[in-house]
Design a protein around this motif. Sequence first.
Motif, short mmCIF file in Angstrom:
data_model
loop_
_atom_site.label_atom_id
_atom_site.label_comp_id
_atom_site.label_asym_id
_atom_site.label_seq_id
_atom_site.Cartn_x
_atom_site.Cartn_y
_atom_site.Cartn_z
N ALA A 117 0.96 -1.49 0.01
CA ALA A 117 -0.04 -0.01 -0.29
C ALA A 117 0.92 1.19 0.06
O ALA A 117 2.05 1.40 0.47
CB ALA A 117 -1.44 0.36 1.42
N LYS A 118 0.07 2.23 -0.63
CA LYS A 118 1.76 3.81 -0.60
C LYS A 118 1.29 4.13 0.82
O LYS A 118 -0.04 3.85 1.24
CB LYS A 118 0.99 4.74 -1.67
CG LYS A 118 1.12 4.14 -2.93
CD LYS A 118 0.15 5.45 -4.75
CE LYS A 118 1.01 4.67 -5.36
NZ LYS A 118 0.35 5.49 -6.54
N CYS A 119 1.85 4.89 1.38
CA CYS A 119 1.77 5.58 2.65
C CYS A 119 2.19 7.16 1.70
O CYS A 119 3.17 7.28 2.42
CB CYS A 119 2.19 5.53 3.90
SG CYS A 119 2.50 5.96 5.23
N LEU A 120 1.28 7.91 2.59
CA LEU A 120 1.85 9.30 1.94
C LEU A 120 1.62 10.53 2.56
O LEU A 120 1.96 12.13 3.09
CB LEU A 120 -0.38 9.54 1.47
CG LEU A 120 -0.53 9.13 -0.28
CD1 LEU A 120 -1.37 9.28 -1.23
CD2 LEU A 120 1.00 8.90 -0.82
N GLY A 121 2.06 9.92 4.14
CA GLY A 121 1.76 10.60 5.89
C GLY A 121 1.60 9.66 6.87
O GLY A 121 1.13 8.56 7.34
N TYR A 122 1.00 11.23 7.60
CA TYR A 122 0.46 10.35 9.00
C TYR A 122 -1.61 11.08 9.17
O TYR A 122 -1.31 12.72 8.95
CB TYR A 122 1.62 9.92 10.12
CG TYR A 122 2.43 9.43 10.11
CD1 TYR A 122 2.03 8.59 10.83
CD2 TYR A 122 3.51 8.82 9.28
CE1 TYR A 122 3.14 7.57 11.04
CE2 TYR A 122 4.68 7.96 9.36
CZ TYR A 122 4.99 7.78 10.30
OH TYR A 122 5.20 6.54 10.09
N CYS A 123 -1.88 10.41 9.85
CA CYS A 123 -3.17 11.15 10.92
C CYS A 123 -2.30 10.43 12.31
O CYS A 123 -2.45 9.94 12.80
CB CYS A 123 -4.10 10.77 10.40
SG CYS A 123 -5.52 10.70 11.30
N VAL A 124 -2.67 12.20 13.09
CA VAL A 124 -2.53 11.70 13.83
C VAL A 124 -4.00 12.18 14.71
O VAL A 124 -4.28 12.80 14.40
CB VAL A 124 -1.60 12.94 15.18
CG1 VAL A 124 -1.07 12.80 16.47
CG2 VAL A 124 -0.21 12.85 14.19
N VAL A 125 -4.93 11.18 15.35
CA VAL A 125 -5.93 11.22 16.36
C VAL A 125 -6.06 11.63 18.15
O VAL A 125 -5.03 10.80 18.40
CB VAL A 125 -6.46 9.67 16.23
CG1 VAL A 125 -8.07 10.06 16.58
CG2 VAL A 125 -6.98 9.82 14.47
N ASP A 126 -5.96 12.58 17.98
CA ASP A 126 -6.30 12.75 19.87
C ASP A 126 -7.62 12.31 20.58
O ASP A 126 -8.56 12.96 20.50
CB ASP A 126 -6.04 14.21 20.38
CG ASP A 126 -5.66 14.64 21.30
OD1 ASP A 126 -6.13 13.19 22.26
OD2 ASP A 126 -5.07 15.77 21.93
N ALA A 127 -7.47 11.27 21.36
CA ALA A 127 -8.93 10.46 21.49
C ALA A 127 -9.70 11.24 22.16
O ALA A 127 -10.72 11.42 22.67
CB ALA A 127 -8.61 9.50 22.06
N ALA A 128 -8.64 11.84 23.03
CA ALA A 128 -9.49 12.47 24.91
C ALA A 128 -9.99 14.39 24.43
O ALA A 128 -11.13 14.26 24.35
CB ALA A 128 -8.28 13.22 25.38
N ALA A 129 -9.60 14.95 22.65
CA ALA A 129 -9.75 16.23 22.73
C ALA A 129 -10.73 15.47 21.95
O ALA A 129 -11.11 16.56 21.36
CB ALA A 129 -8.60 16.86 21.85
N GLY A 130 -11.16 14.18 20.83
CA GLY A 130 -11.62 14.04 19.84
C GLY A 130 -11.49 14.86 18.13
O GLY A 130 -11.84 15.83 17.68
#
Length: 501
Positions: free
Chosen positions: A75-88
């Motif tokens: 799969a191609k990877c084009l970067g990242y996604c960061v999820v802050d669960a507490a802050a939504g």
Amino acid sequence: MADRYDILIVGAGVAGSALAHALATAPRTTPLRIAVLERSLEEPDRIVGELLQPGGVNALKSLGLESVVENIDAAKCLGYCVVDAAAGKTVEIPYPGKHEGRSFHHGRLIMNLRAAVRRAPGVDLIEATVTDLIEDNSSKRRVIGVRASLKGVEGKQSFLASLVIIADGCYSNFRTSVFGAGVKPETKSHFVGTILKDVVLPMPNRGTVALIKGSGPVLMYQISKHDTRILIDVKQPIPSDLKAHILANIAPQLPHSVQSSLEIALDTDRLRRMPNSYLPSTPQGSSSSKPGVILIGDSWNMRHPLTGGGMTVAFSDIVILRPLLAAVPDLSDWNQVKRALDRWYRDRKPLASTVNILSVALYDLFGADAPELEVLRTGCFKYFELGGECVNGPVSILSALAPSPALLTYHFFSVALYSIWVMFTHPQRVPGRPDEKPRYAAARVDQYPFLLYKSARVFYTACVVFGPLLWAEMFKHAGPSRTTLVLGVVASLAVGAAVVL
């Protein structure tokens, strides 16, 4: 009668296979005869070594091995996604320009690498378990070969060579015998992994890092058309019932699109663990190691797998080492080999040290369990939300496209100071009962004295996180004086802070 080669490589994983192909195809007046010994040539099944950063893709191209990531449903990877669960909240961190990474099933990559090794001139790929290093009778006890048990053959066979290269991974059986008991990895936590089927991630073709309250980060990335790897950080002590722990404490904080797939995976697939270890590199060919043998890959240098930098460092190491060893006319002359190793150790520092420092520092922030680290974690997320160079700079470092310890120092202390600014200026959650709706309020003037005290502790914590890593990676073996090294670290931290200010 022992078989004799120019080079013996122990291990046909990522580093061993790539190095064998690189040395076999390097321009050289006298072709090398190389043997690669691997315990099992079956397709390996591991939960790490599945993400290759853009810098690693570039290194593969330099080695003429770019085809190994093709035809494996990568799969191609084009970067990242960061999820802050507490802050939504979610923030995107794209790779700069048109750069791409690749993610895949680890075993499929290894089989492609081994196929390339078989095609390389002068290389024998042998299924055998190496049990011992063979040393000569000189006072320096130089390593001149190995003993191995061949599959299906009784007894042991000796293999002799001018140079022995150990590439047997993080659980290396020979690290201690080469460097002594003092060189050993530090395990910071474990990744627990499984496969999610046909899951929808918050952002397609992005590695997802979920920041989980009360736990370490969770990493998710697609490795084939239908498969997505999930790695859940678990600290010591490991819960006795991992599935119950994940269902109760981790799954509810993940994006809703992931939760049902995780529950199915926990019912249908087995959970596997992998230690998250850190091992700074050690100079090779010095008096502290045995002559005639060198280590490469995870057997010698490890970083936290959170940033997926392991294979990128390994391939980049080989890009640098290949011409240096190829230029050695007589590999049995250890002084010539040592000069090449000294050059390699110096030239690899910018990329390897940058990736290594970032991986451990980022884990310390994302796996925050102390108040000061939580402040830094919040500040780091909000720093990414600023966009522009606050994203482009860090992701260029992470992807190994900008191997610069100075740039890393700048952004790390930018995050530290911005985290302090956030404490004073951004609404903070007001403590309350767990069943209450979260309330947020800006800091009052009467709270400033305490926040000033806390700011000092936050900045001190940032130095404590970053300083030892910088010392271990950049200055530890730079000179004879420990005082000089400590002063070097302090000066580097001061310079980083001054640049930010």
